[in-house]
Enzyme design. Sequence first.
Site, PDB file in Angstrom:
ATOM      1  N   THR A  83      -3.436  55.393   6.451  1.00 49.00           N
ATOM      2  CA  THR A  83      -2.664  56.268   7.332  1.00 49.00           C
ATOM      3  C   THR A  83      -3.032  55.978   8.796  1.00 49.00           C
ATOM      4  O   THR A  83      -3.863  55.124   9.072  1.00 49.00           O
ATOM      5  CB  THR A  83      -2.937  57.760   7.046  1.00 49.00           C
ATOM      6  N   SER A 115      -6.875  57.624   4.019  1.00 50.30           N
ATOM      7  CA  SER A 115      -6.698  58.127   5.389  1.00 50.30           C
ATOM      8  C   SER A 115      -7.443  57.209   6.336  1.00 50.30           C
ATOM      9  O   SER A 115      -8.373  56.504   5.933  1.00 50.30           O
ATOM     10  CB  SER A 115      -7.296  59.526   5.527  1.00 50.30           C
ATOM     11  N   ASP A 116      -7.064  57.205   7.591  1.00 54.21           N
ATOM     12  CA  ASP A 116      -7.924  56.550   8.564  1.00 54.21           C
ATOM     13  C   ASP A 116      -9.198  57.403   8.705  1.00 54.21           C
ATOM     14  O   ASP A 116      -9.274  58.543   8.241  1.00 54.21           O
ATOM     15  CB  ASP A 116      -7.225  56.324   9.920  1.00 54.21           C
ATOM     16  N   PHE A 117     -10.193  56.807   9.357  1.00 61.79           N
ATOM     17  CA  PHE A 117     -11.526  57.400   9.413  1.00 61.79           C
ATOM     18  C   PHE A 117     -11.496  58.810  10.034  1.00 61.79           C
ATOM     19  O   PHE A 117     -11.078  58.962  11.191  1.00 61.79           O
ATOM     20  CB  PHE A 117     -12.422  56.469  10.236  1.00 61.79           C
ATOM     21  N   ALA A 167      -9.516  61.081   9.614  1.00 59.84           N
ATOM     22  CA  ALA A 167      -8.183  61.536  10.010  1.00 59.84           C
ATOM     23  C   ALA A 167      -7.749  62.796   9.258  1.00 59.84           C
ATOM     24  O   ALA A 167      -6.890  63.532   9.747  1.00 59.84           O
ATOM     25  CB  ALA A 167      -7.153  60.421   9.815  1.00 59.84           C
TER      26      ALA A 167
END
Length: 738
Positions: A228, A261-263, A265
Amino acid sequence: MTPAQKAGQLSQYMWADALTAADDEADGGLGDTMTPAQQRAQVEAALARGEVGSLLFVTDPEETNRLQRLALDGNPHGVPLLFGYDVIHGLRTIFPVPIAMAASWDPAIVERAQAVAAREARAVGIHWTFAPMVDIARDPRWGRIVEGAGEDAVLGAAIGAAQVRGFQGERWDDPERVIAGPKHFAGYGAAVGGRDYDEVELSDHRLWNVYLPPFRAAIEAGAGNVMTAYMDLNGIPATGNRWLFTEVLRETFGFDGFVVSDFNAVRNLVTHGFAADLRDAGVRALSAGTDMEMAMADPAFATLPDSLAAGDVDLDVLDRAARRVLLAKARAGLLDDPFVDVERSREVLADPAHREVAREAAERAAVLLRNEGSLLPLDPAALSRVAVLGPLAESRRDLLGPWCFDYDLDETPTLAEGLRARLGNAVVDSAWGVRPVVRPTPSLFDAHGGNKPIVPADFDDDAEFARAIELATAADVAVVVLGEWQNMIGEQASRSSLELPGRQLELLQAVVATGTPVVLCLVNGRPVDLRWAAENVPAIIELWYPGTQGAAAAARLLVGDVSPGGKLPLTWPRSVGQVPIVYSHTISHDPANQAARYWDEPSTPLFPFGHGLSYTRFAYGVVTLDRDSIGPDDTATVSVTVTNTGDHAADEVVQLYVHQRHGAASRPIRELKGFCRVTLEPGAAETVTFPLGRDQLTYWNAATRGWVLDATVVDIAVGGDSTAPFTAAVTVTAERAS
Ligand code: BGC
C-alpha cells in the site's frame, strides 16, 4: 490457529538490529516510546507465542536461522516466518538505481539484474522483496523518482514487469527467487509539490491511463504481493482505501496474492484523521484489503482478536487474509525448508558473474546527453594527463545510490580509480575541487553507517579549488564528476530546487574557463539544472548512481569500449519552474503561441523524453504499415528500418509514438506505444516492427467512465526520441466501446 495467532500471521515487524547504530542519531521510527532493545524484546515475545507472520530487515543468515527457530520452537502451528526486505537494486552486488535501469530501455537486462538480486537475497534467507516500485513519477523534486521507471506508463509497465519476472522467475519455491511486491498502490508518485508523503489528487483518467498500468503489468507478470502507499489518494488514505484494493486490485486486475501495508501505514490511519484509534485503524485497513501490517512495534492488527470478539470484524475477513499469507508461504516453499545454508550464502554473494551483470547494466543505463564535436569517445593513445575533478570523483558510497545497505565498498572503485585502471599509461590526477555538501537535516538512512558525505577535517576550500583548476589546466581532458550525494535522494529526500548542490556549478565553470576540453559525468537520480552546462560543456554523460561496477562501466564508456545507448525515461526540465513537464501532455488552446505558456522560459524541456546519443549516427527509413485502416479487432504492423551510418557499433532505442487526431476525449499530443533496443555494427541495418491495435489504442474515458476505442485517425512517429516527426497514419474504423 487462535484468532491471536491468525492476527499474528498478519503482522510483520521490523527487526531492530539495524537500528541500534541509528539510535544515537535518529529515533529510527521508534519515537520516544521504546528503545531498540525493548522493541526486540517485544518481537521475540510475540515470536515465542507464535504471533508473528513476518520480519523485515534481517540480512544475516545466521540471525535468520535463529529467529526462524524461535518462531517454530514450541509453537503448535509450526508456520515459519517470511523474511522481507528492500532488495531494490541489488543486495551485495549493487546495480544501477531503478531510474537508471529504466534508462536502459532494455527489459532483458532489467530481468537479469533482478534475478541476480533475487539469488543473493534468497541465499541469505530473504523470501520477499519490497520491489519493484512502479509508481509513475513526473516531479523531479520528489526524492523517490530515483526508485521508479520515470514518467511513462508504457515504459513503466515494461520495466516493472521485467523486474517481477527477474525476482520471481517461474516458481517462487525456486531457491534462487523471491516474491516481488510492486508498490506503492497507488498514486504515491504524484505527491503535491514533490513533497514526500504529501497528498495526491489524481483524476480517474490519469489513474487508469497513466498511474495504474504499471501495476497491472506487474500483476500480470505474476507478482505475489502488493504494498500500500502512505498518502491520501483523492482524500482517502491509500492503506484504508477499499475501492483500490477490492475493485481495482482484485476485481479488475485479478490479483490473488497478499497485500502488505507500507511501514507503520496502518497505525498512521489515525494520524491521517481517518481512523478513530489503533483498533479502528486495524479493522478498517483489514476490511479495505490490507492483509498484512508492516510495523515497528505495537501493530494495530494485534487488536484484531478484540475487534473480532466485539463483532467489529468478521471471522471470514480475518481468515481470508490469513489464508493469503499462508498460501504465499507455501508457494514460496517455506513449509518444506525454512532454514538458510550459511556456507552457500557466502559463495553466492561472492559470485563474480554477478559483478559482470552489474557492469553490463551500468553500461546500458548510461545516457549520453550531449557530445559536441564528438569529444567522446576519448582516445586513450592520445592522452597523457587526465584530471578527474569534483566532489564525487573519489566517492565509493555515492556511486551506489540510496536504498542499499549490504554493499561492499572494497569492491566499489571510485570513478577516478576506474579511469586509472582503464587508461593504464596516462597520469590520472584527481581533486574534489569543492567541499562535499552535507544535508542540513539528516537523511532517513544516514544512521545506517557510512551513508553521509565524508568531509575531511582539514578541508581547505580555496586550496582545493585552486588545485582542481591547476590539474585541469595541465590536463589533456578534464572529467568533471558532479551530482547529488546519494543521501540527498530517495525517501524523505525531496528538494525544492534542482540546482547542483553546493559550489559544483562554480567549479564546472572555472574548469571550462581553463580551455581544457571538459566531459561532465553526472552521478544522480533525478534531473538537475543543466542550463549552463548544456550550452558550455561539450560532452555530458548521465551515469546515474551506477552501482558496484559503475567505475569500470564509466571508463569503458568514456573511451568507447562500448557506446552509450540509454535514453531518458523522463522529460528533463530546464529549471524547477517548469515542473511538472511531461512529453505526453494534451494540446489545448493556442498551442503554437509559446508566450501563452511562459514568457520568461521556453515551454520545451532541456532534453526530451527518450533522448540519448551514441558514438554513431542512425538513419531511419520510411515508416510503413501493412494496412491503411484497422477495425476494432485488427492489429496493424508498423515497420521501420534503422541503419547505423556511423563508424562505431552502437545501440539505438527505436521508439513508436502515436497521436489520436479526434475522438471521445482529447488525447495526448503523443504517447509511447512501443520500443525496441537494437545493437548495430557500422553499416548494418535492422527492420523493427511494432503491433498497433486495440491494446495500444484503447484508453479510459472520463465521460463514459469506461474503456474506449475511438473511430479516428492515428498519426504515427518512429524515431530515437519523443521529438520524432509524425510521418504515417492509420485509420481506425472501430465502434466506440462502452
Ligand atoms: C517505504 C517502503 C519500504 C518500507 C520498508 C517505507 O518507509 O515507503 O517503500 O519498502 O519502508 O523499508
